[in-house]
Design an enzyme around this catalytic site. Sequence first.
Site, mmCIF file in Angstrom:
data_model
loop_
_atom_site.group_PDB
_atom_site.id
_atom_site.type_symbol
_atom_site.label_atom_id
_atom_site.label_comp_id
_atom_site.label_asym_id
_atom_site.label_seq_id
_atom_site.Cartn_x
_atom_site.Cartn_y
_atom_site.Cartn_z
ATOM 1 N N HIS A 1 -10.158 1.248 1.965
ATOM 2 C CA HIS A 1 -9.714 2.626 2.247
ATOM 3 C C HIS A 1 -10.912 3.568 2.419
ATOM 4 O O HIS A 1 -10.856 4.509 3.216
ATOM 5 C CB HIS A 1 -8.839 3.161 1.109
ATOM 6 N N CYS B 1 0.850 -1.194 0.000
ATOM 7 C CA CYS B 1 0.000 0.000 0.000
ATOM 8 C C CYS B 1 0.884 1.242 0.000
ATOM 9 O O CYS B 1 1.833 1.329 0.783
ATOM 10 C CB CYS B 1 -0.875 -0.017 1.256
ATOM 11 N N HIS C 1 -9.024 -4.048 -1.413
ATOM 12 C CA HIS C 1 -8.053 -3.173 -0.748
ATOM 13 C C HIS C 1 -8.487 -1.700 -0.857
ATOM 14 O O HIS C 1 -8.500 -0.968 0.136
ATOM 15 C CB HIS C 1 -6.676 -3.393 -1.390
ATOM 16 N N GLU C 2 -8.852 -1.282 -2.075
ATOM 17 C CA GLU C 2 -9.188 0.134 -2.287
ATOM 18 C C GLU C 2 -10.509 0.501 -1.614
ATOM 19 O O GLU C 2 -10.640 1.589 -1.052
ATOM 20 C CB GLU C 2 -9.233 0.466 -3.785
HETATM 21 ZN ZN LIG Z 1 -3.729 1.049 0.071
#
Ligand SMILES: [Zn+2]
Length: 162
Positions: free
Chosen positions: A136, A89, A132-133
Site C-alpha cells: 500500500h 483488503c 500487503h501493507e
Molecule cells: Zn489492503
Amino acid sequence: MAVKKIRKIGDPVLREKSKNVGKIDSKLLGLVNDMIDTLNNEGGVGLAAPQIGITRRVIIVNLEGKIQTFINPVIEVLDDKKIESDEGCLSIHSIKGFCVKRFPRVKVKAKDLEGNDITLVAEDLLARIFQHEIDHLNGIMYIDHLDRKSKRELLSKINEIK
Ligand SMILES: [Zn+2]
C-alpha cells in the site's frame, strides 16, 4: 482521535507512493491514533496510512490482539519460495476468495513510535500482512498480483458493489 473513512479502490491516493516519515511529531501520533481507531472500527488485521488518505510510510498491524505501529517499514525476503493464500483488503470492499502469492518468511525493519529500531521475523500469515501493507505504501494493491482471469473476476465483483 477519530475513525476515518477507508479509501476504496479507484481513489487515486491509493496509487501514490508514500513519503518516508522524518520526525515523529504530534501530527504523526495523531495519524497513528486515527489509524488505530479506524482499524478497530472496521475490524481488520492491518492498515496502511494511504488507506485513510495520508501518503506517509506508516502501517499498523494487529499482532496477537495488540495493534503495533511500524514507521518506514522495509522487508528483507528470507525465503523466496512464494506461497499462495486467500487475501482481503478493506480498500477492496473486503471481498474474499482471491489468492495472492507472497513470500512465507520475511525480516521486517522499522521504527516504533519512540523512534527505536524494530527488527522482527514474520512468517506465514504475518509475513503476508506485512507484504500487503507495505505494498500500500508503494501504491500497490493485491489485485495487481492476480492473473488476468482473477483480476477480471474481482473487478466485476467490485463493480457490483459500486
Ligand atoms: Zn489492503
